[in-house]
Design a protein around this motif. Structure first.
Motif, PDB file in Angstrom:
ATOM      1  N   SER A 285       0.827  -1.199   0.000  1.00  0.00           N
ATOM      2  CA  SER A 285       0.000   0.000   0.000  1.00  0.00           C
ATOM      3  C   SER A 285       0.865   1.255   0.000  1.00  0.00           C
ATOM      4  O   SER A 285       0.605   2.214  -0.745  1.00  0.00           O
TER       5      SER A 285
ATOM      6  N   SER B  94      -4.499   4.737  -8.124  1.00  0.00           N
ATOM      7  CA  SER B  94      -5.323   4.629  -6.923  1.00  0.00           C
ATOM      8  C   SER B  94      -6.321   3.482  -7.040  1.00  0.00           C
ATOM      9  O   SER B  94      -6.539   2.729  -6.077  1.00  0.00           O
TER      10      SER B  94
ATOM     11  N   ARG C 104      -6.513   0.257  -4.512  1.00  0.00           N
ATOM     12  CA  ARG C 104      -7.705  -0.146  -3.763  1.00  0.00           C
ATOM     13  C   ARG C 104      -8.086  -1.593  -4.069  1.00  0.00           C
ATOM     14  O   ARG C 104      -8.470  -2.352  -3.168  1.00  0.00           O
TER      15      ARG C 104
END
Length: 227
Positions: free
Chosen positions: A81, A208, A212
């Motif tokens: 992440s 992004s 996710r």
């Protein structure tokens, strides 16, 4: 980093082969490596293999720890992440700069590259979207197209291969291959329009979304045992 080329020496070929095996997960993350076993497996003596290991450590694909030895780097969910947050910020910046720095020829080359990607059977079937390194990699082209030495040194010189490993391991997550290709096209259209702000926004959204989806995948029970 130079463009991908045919390795010229036995050591170069051993480097390319071991690196590819790590990136593609043939040698699993966390695997402990033996210099002598690697030398035998890849057909070189221990001296050149020692240099191969050193170079892969510099590319963040291998980690050496005291009393443990050398292991293949592991991308646990938190580290993964963090890596994607860095990608989102820096590759977004690269896209903004590329919108004014890339030549018309370089931008046409991006369209041609995506046309080649589109011919991949796995991508057509929405199974996976994996790109070879260097000039055959869309993100590599954008970073180079920024013509910003600091960004290039960070994203290609320091993080490129670790990012490639993460992208390969999750290239089929959440049926994103076709969606990712479409997002790539829209980024190129923004570059062609010389709209740096829009290109940055699209790149940031693109990375992004990938982050996710990977975070969701990592929370799945089946994924937990992989870490």
């Amino acid at each position: 980093m130079p463009l991908a080329a045919e390795p010229r020496t036995l050591a170069d070929r051993a480097l390319a082969a071991l690196q590819d095996d790590i990136v593609r997960g043939v040698i699993a993350p966390g695997t402990r490596l033996s210099e002598s076993e690697l030398a035998m497996r890849y057909g070189v003596s221990r001296g050149p293999m020692r240099e191969v290991i050193r170079r892969l450590e510099s590319r963040k694909l291998l980690e050496r720890k005291v009393h443990v030895g050398t292991r293949v780097s592991s991308l646990d969910p938190e580290r993964l992440s963090q890596l994607y947050y860095v990608r989102e910020a820096l590759e977004g910046m690269a896209a903004r700069m590329a919108a004014t720095a890339m030549s018309d020829t370089e931008i046409r080359g991006l369209y041609e590259l995506l046309a080649r990607h589109e011919q991949q059977q796995d991508l057509q079937e929405d199974i996976a979207y994996f790109q070879r390194e260097g000039d055959l990699d869309f993100h590599y082209r954008i970073i180079q197209g920024s013509h910003n030495t600091a960004l290039i040194d960070t994203l290609i010189g320091e993080l490129y291969y670790l990012i490639r490993m993460s992208r390969y391991q999750f290239s089929s997550v959440a049926k994103r291959p076709q969606a990712a290709l479409l997002e790539h096209r829209r980024i190129v259209e923004a570059l062609e329009a010389r709209d740096g702000e829009f290109a940055e926004m699209l790149m940031r959204r693109h990375i992004s979304r990938a982050r996710r989806n990977i975070e969701i995948e990592c929370r799945q029970p089946s994924a937990a045992t992989d870490w």
